[in-house]
Design a protein around this motif. Structure first.
Motif, PDB file in Angstrom:
ATOM      1  N   SER A 512       3.156  83.198  72.883  1.00  0.00           N
ATOM      2  CA  SER A 512       2.415  83.339  74.135  1.00  0.00           C
ATOM      3  C   SER A 512       2.383  82.056  74.948  1.00  0.00           C
ATOM      4  O   SER A 512       1.919  82.064  76.092  1.00  0.00           O
ATOM      5  N   SER A 513       2.861  80.964  74.379  1.00  0.00           N
ATOM      6  CA  SER A 513       2.762  79.673  75.061  1.00  0.00           C
ATOM      7  C   SER A 513       3.816  79.552  76.146  1.00  0.00           C
ATOM      8  O   SER A 513       4.937  80.050  76.003  1.00  0.00           O
ATOM      9  N   LYS A 542      10.217  85.815  79.429  1.00  0.00           N
ATOM     10  CA  LYS A 542      10.436  87.151  78.873  1.00  0.00           C
ATOM     11  C   LYS A 542       9.740  87.352  77.532  1.00  0.00           C
ATOM     12  O   LYS A 542       9.327  88.470  77.216  1.00  0.00           O
ATOM     13  N   ALA A 543       9.607  86.298  76.740  1.00  0.00           N
ATOM     14  CA  ALA A 543       8.874  86.445  75.473  1.00  0.00           C
ATOM     15  C   ALA A 543       7.407  86.750  75.758  1.00  0.00           C
ATOM     16  O   ALA A 543       6.802  87.627  75.126  1.00  0.00           O
ATOM     17  N   ALA A 548       2.829  90.632  76.422  1.00  0.00           N
ATOM     18  CA  ALA A 548       1.908  91.296  77.348  1.00  0.00           C
ATOM     19  C   ALA A 548       2.044  92.809  77.273  1.00  0.00           C
ATOM     20  O   ALA A 548       1.044  93.541  77.329  1.00  0.00           O
ATOM     21  N   LYS A 549       3.262  93.308  77.128  1.00  0.00           N
ATOM     22  CA  LYS A 549       3.472  94.748  77.001  1.00  0.00           C
ATOM     23  C   LYS A 549       2.875  95.302  75.707  1.00  0.00           C
ATOM     24  O   LYS A 549       2.540  96.487  75.635  1.00  0.00           O
ATOM     25  N   SER A 550       2.751  94.444  74.686  1.00  0.00           N
ATOM     26  CA  SER A 550       2.240  94.886  73.382  1.00  0.00           C
ATOM     27  C   SER A 550       0.743  94.659  73.234  1.00  0.00           C
ATOM     28  O   SER A 550       0.203  94.885  72.143  1.00  0.00           O
ATOM     29  N   VAL A 586       1.749  92.935  84.201  1.00  0.00           N
ATOM     30  CA  VAL A 586       1.626  93.699  82.952  1.00  0.00           C
ATOM     31  C   VAL A 586       0.297  93.391  82.263  1.00  0.00           C
ATOM     32  O   VAL A 586      -0.362  94.287  81.722  1.00  0.00           O
ATOM     33  N   THR A 587      -0.122  92.133  82.296  1.00  0.00           N
ATOM     34  CA  THR A 587      -1.392  91.764  81.663  1.00  0.00           C
ATOM     35  C   THR A 587      -2.570  92.460  82.340  1.00  0.00           C
ATOM     36  O   THR A 587      -3.477  92.962  81.666  1.00  0.00           O
TER      37      THR A 587
END
Length: 882
Positions: A512-513, A542-543, A548-550, A586-587
């Protein structure tokens, strides 16, 4: 009756006259005079005879109309496709060549019409509306288009062999055309076309398979791929006899006797599609294992031959054939495993043999000499892991065994992770999370599971460390991070319930960083990597986007206190402040799941504290970190990021005007406006109520129309206002200073919304009209306060309704009046308590302002609709002003 001369000017002979009379079959005067059935010519009704004959011809034509229309449609499509001369309505012929896109349309149209007998007649297919709609619009105009629609409506598919011959001739010709586009279209239509020959001779199924076999040998790989994909549908529509007698022997023969590796690859793909099917009906595998007596024995022999082809492919001399075996075996094996739950015990031994053959071939290829084959093994290893976990949990030990355990899968993965090929090693790092998630829930050795988790975390730590320095530009490193992040949600869903969250929380923080700033050595004269725009255009975000999608999966897998402790701080500090808009969007869409879990955790903590503390003790200070989220959302609502023109050098506007046109990250604000209702519903209301009205006000005044529309919608403003009523109607003396400030912000926000009704900007007045209806609906639901005659509520209700009706009666802009009318219609249809209000009736009866701009039928219709709604509710007689 006839002229005395023929067309050439010569006299008409008696023979010619007699021939004409015979063809026309009209009685002569002598025949009429000598007739015994008729006494005189005066008794013969010639007009009646002519009318009777015309009616008879019309009746015969009507009976033959469907058949005639069928032939017309089929022949017209065939002529267009084959570039033949066409007979037009004026009788002239043209040899103009039909354009290729139009031929593509006619091929699809012909396949759809031919298969209509087996399809529901619910209108045209998507390709008739979308795919080549431009071609259709150019071709079908006026009466021609109407004739096509009428003929297609009465067409019921192929019913005769003659019609089948027309269709088959077209596709046989197209399959050998030089144009790859036409051959690909022919291949795409095979599945649809296989439904067309149910009512005719089965020989046409064989002809269809022959066309498919021709296309499988095509030089264009796209044509071959499209053809292979259609076999799953073809096998569901043709008879079992055609499959057993022609299709399967052909693909088996190709597999064992052809030297062309591409044909063997196609043969494997066709067999996989036959076995797996399309999922819409009973598959070939189910038929084989559920057969009885002699039919069942024959089916098992067929399965033996097909599995033998797969086993042969695992040892093929061509590495591309072995790659294809891996890709197909991991699709066929799970289907065989599913069958074990429904077949008889007598068939279990056969399924065991077939499953072992597929899995043994896969395990053998994990040590293949070619790195590309081992690369495909790594890519497909997660499917083998699912089978092994199913064996240890779901399937009864008495059912078919595969001799593949979770420990064996872990050993294979460990061996491949130490492969001599760097590409294979890289892929194992990418697939580590996928394999780990697929193994659970299964009977996994705890030590090996902990080792895999540690290896996953070490991989994430290593790639996160190597992002700085000379390796910062390495795409492979970012690809590993993206893969690890994409499987983190699935891992968390499996590991968190068994108490393994603490083992992977570090990986969550690292994934997340944001990326560290590049060193000065990474900045060259060609690209400035310190520029934030470089981060937006790279893969660095992208990571975080995958994490965020998960978020929903991660949050729902964890207890509320862990979400508040580990997830909320990272979401607030990183995701909502991300430099990339996609991550923020997305968040925001996932934020209500986080707040819901956070709210439940806070309520649980409040209940626990109430039990442990005396009632006389002062309430605990507000915690739960709701203020930072509100502040972040407020900053997102007023986001005015620098707007970069696509062509700044060509812009004719001065710098001040260009800055005024800046709309910032409007897509972030649009998502926030759309999600604000869900966020408001899940905001913690304890120990004090909260409000998002100040954020909603900023979005209601946004320069982008779509943002304002979303902010004033029922899903957004209604819930924000409804959830703010507790704060607005509470008594402030008992609050702390922070609560008073929040109450003041909410009160100022609602006052600003009301002031928008008298704004000089017509868009603000329209926004007020859209919001006021939702606010009045929320106020009308406060039944307890209405019964108590709450002064604040009644005053706000009267103010909003008065200003809304004023806009209906006297606003100068028709768009504002229309929005106000629509708001009243929506309000009265859901809350009929104000249907007979004098203000509403007066607004409808009043004349339009003399300075009004625009008058259209839409506004008149809205006024009539509002009047009808009021009449239905209150039975009042309203005169609608024209």
């Amino acid at each position: 009756f006839f002229g005395s001369r023929a067309k050439g000017g010569r006299p008409v002979t008696e023979d010619e006259r007699a021939k004409v009379l015979e063809e026309e079959k009209y009685p002569t005067l002598d025949e009429l005079r000598d007739s015994t059935a008729i006494e005189s010519t005066n008794s013969l009704d010639l007009v009646g005879l002519k009318q009777l004959k015309q009616e008879k011809e019309e009746e015969e034509e009507e009976k033959s109309l469907p058949l005639r229309k069928k032939k017309t449609i089929l022949e017209e499509c065939a002529e267009s496709i084959l570039n033949e001369a066409r007979n037009h309505s004026d009788g002239q012929e043209t040899n103009e060549e039909v354009p290729e896109p139009q031929i593509v349309y006619h091929v699809k149209r012909l396949a759809e019409l031919a298969s209509r007998s087996a399809r529901s007649d619910d209108g045209e297919d998507d390709f008739l509306r979308d795919g080549d709609g431009g071609v259709r619009n150019q071709e079908n105009k006026g009466n021609h288009n109407h004739r096509h629609q009428e003929e297609e409506k009465n067409f019921n598919g192929i019913q005769t062999n003659e019609e089948a011959d027309i269709v088959m001739t077209v596709f046989e010709t197209i399959a050998e055309r030089e144009s790859a586009l036409l051959r690909e279209t022919c291949a795409e239509s095979l599945g649809l076309l296989s439904r067309a020959f149910l009512a005719v001779d089965s020989i046409y199924e064989e002809k269809l398979l022959e066309i498919a076999f021709v296309l499988l040998e095509d030089d264009d790989p796209d044509v071959v791929k499209k053809t292979e994909e259609q076999f799953s549908v073809i096998c569901e529509n043709i008879t079992r006899d055609s499959i057993d007698r022609m299709l399967i022997p052909h693909v088996i023969n190709v597999m064992f006797k052809e030297n062309d590796e591409q044909l063997r690859i196609s043969s494997l793909n066709v067999m996989k599609n036959i076995l797996v099917g399309s999922g819409n009906s009973t598959t070939f595998v189910e038929h084989c294992y559920h057969g009885t007596n002699s039919i069942g024995e024959k089916d098992l022999e067929t399965m033996d031959e097909m599995i033998g082809c797969f086993s042969s492919a695992s040892q093929d001399k061509s590495y591309r054939v072995r790659e294809t075996f891996i890709q197909n075996a991991v699709e066929v094996a799970p289907r065989l495993r599913e069958i074990t739950l429904t077949v008889d015990a007598s068939k279990m031994a056969a399924i065991e043999t077939h499953l072992r053959a597929l899995i043994d071939g896969f395990v053998l290829l994990c040590e293949d000499e070619n790195w590309a084959v081992r690369f495909n093994c790594v890519k497909s290893l997660h499917a083998l892991a699912k089978i092994s976990s199913w064996d240890s949990v779901v399937v009864d030990k008495k059912s078919a065994g595969t001799d593949i355990s979770t420990d064996k899968v872990l050993d294979l993965f460990d061996k491949l992770s130490n492969d001599v090929s760097k590409k294979v090693q890289l892929l194992t790092s990418c697939e580590l999370g996928n394999v780990l998630a697929s193994l659970l829930p299964g009977d996994v050795n705890d030590a090996k599971l902990s080792g895999m988790i540690q290896k996953y975390c070490d991989t994430v730590r290593e790639v996160s460390t190597n992002r700085s320095g000379a390796n910062a530009k390495d795409d492979d490193i970012e690809q590993i991070r993206i893969s690890c992040a994409s499987y983190f949600g699935a891992m968390c869903e499996k590991l968190a319930p068994i108490g393994k969250w603490d083992d992977i929380v570090e990986a969550f923080r690292l994934l997340s960083s944001p990326p560290p700033p590049p060193p000065p050595s990474a900045i060259d004269g060609h690209a400035n990597h310190s520029d934030p725009n470089w981060l937006l255009n790279s893969n660095a975000h992208k990571a975080r986007l995958e994490i965020a999608k998960s978020l929903e999966t991660i949050v729902n897998s964890l207890p509320g206190d862990i979400v508040v402790r580990d997830i909320c701080p990272i979401v607030e500090a990183t995701f909502l402040n991300d430099l990339n808009d996609e991550v923020k969007i997305v968040t925001i869409s996932q934020l209500h799941h986080l707040l819901q879990k956070k709210c439940s955790a806070m309520m649980k903590n409040e209940g626990t504290s109430d039990e442990n503390k005396n009632a006389s003790s002062p309430p605990p200070p507000s915690s739960g970190r709701s203020a930072p989220i509100v502040n972040l959302l407020s900053s997102l609502a007023e986001d005015s990021s620098a707007y970069v023109s696509l062509s700044p050098l060509k812009s004719r506007k001065p710098a001040a005007a260009a800055a005024a046109d800046s709309v910032g990250s409007w897509r972030v604000r649009l998502e926030l406006a759309s999600s604000l209702g869900n966020i408001s519903n899940n905001m913690p209301m304890q120990p004090r109520p909260s409000s998002l009205l100040s954020i909603s006000l900023k979005l209601l005044k946004d320069p982008v129309h779509d943002v304002r529309k979303a902010a004033s919608s029922m899903d957004s403003f209604y819930y924000v206002f409804k959830n703010s009523l507790t704060l607005l109607f509470s008594e402030p003396p008992t609050w702390s200073s922070s609560s008073r400030a929040e109450y003041k912000d909410a009160s100022n926000a609602i006052e600003s919304v009301i002031k928008m009704a008298s704004s000089k900007i017509w868009t603000e007045r329209r926004t007020f009209a859209e919001c006021s209806g939702r606010a009045l609906l929320a106020l009308g639901e406060q039944e307890e306060r209405i019964q108590k005659q709450d002064k604040k509520l009644l005053q706000m209700q009267n103010t909003l309704l008065t200003k809304l009706c004023f806009l209906v009666a006297s606003d100068a802009v028709s768009s504002v009046r229309l929005a106000a009318l629509e708001a009243l219609v929506e309000l009265i249809s859901k809350d009929n308590s104000i249907a007979s209000d004098a203000i509403v009736l007066s607004a409808l009866e009043s004349d339009r302002n003399e300075d009004s701009v625009g008058l259209n039928a839409i506004e008149v219709e809205a006024r009539e609709r509002l009047s009808n709604v009021i009449n239905e509710v209150s039975f009042s007689k309203i005169t609608v002003s024209s």
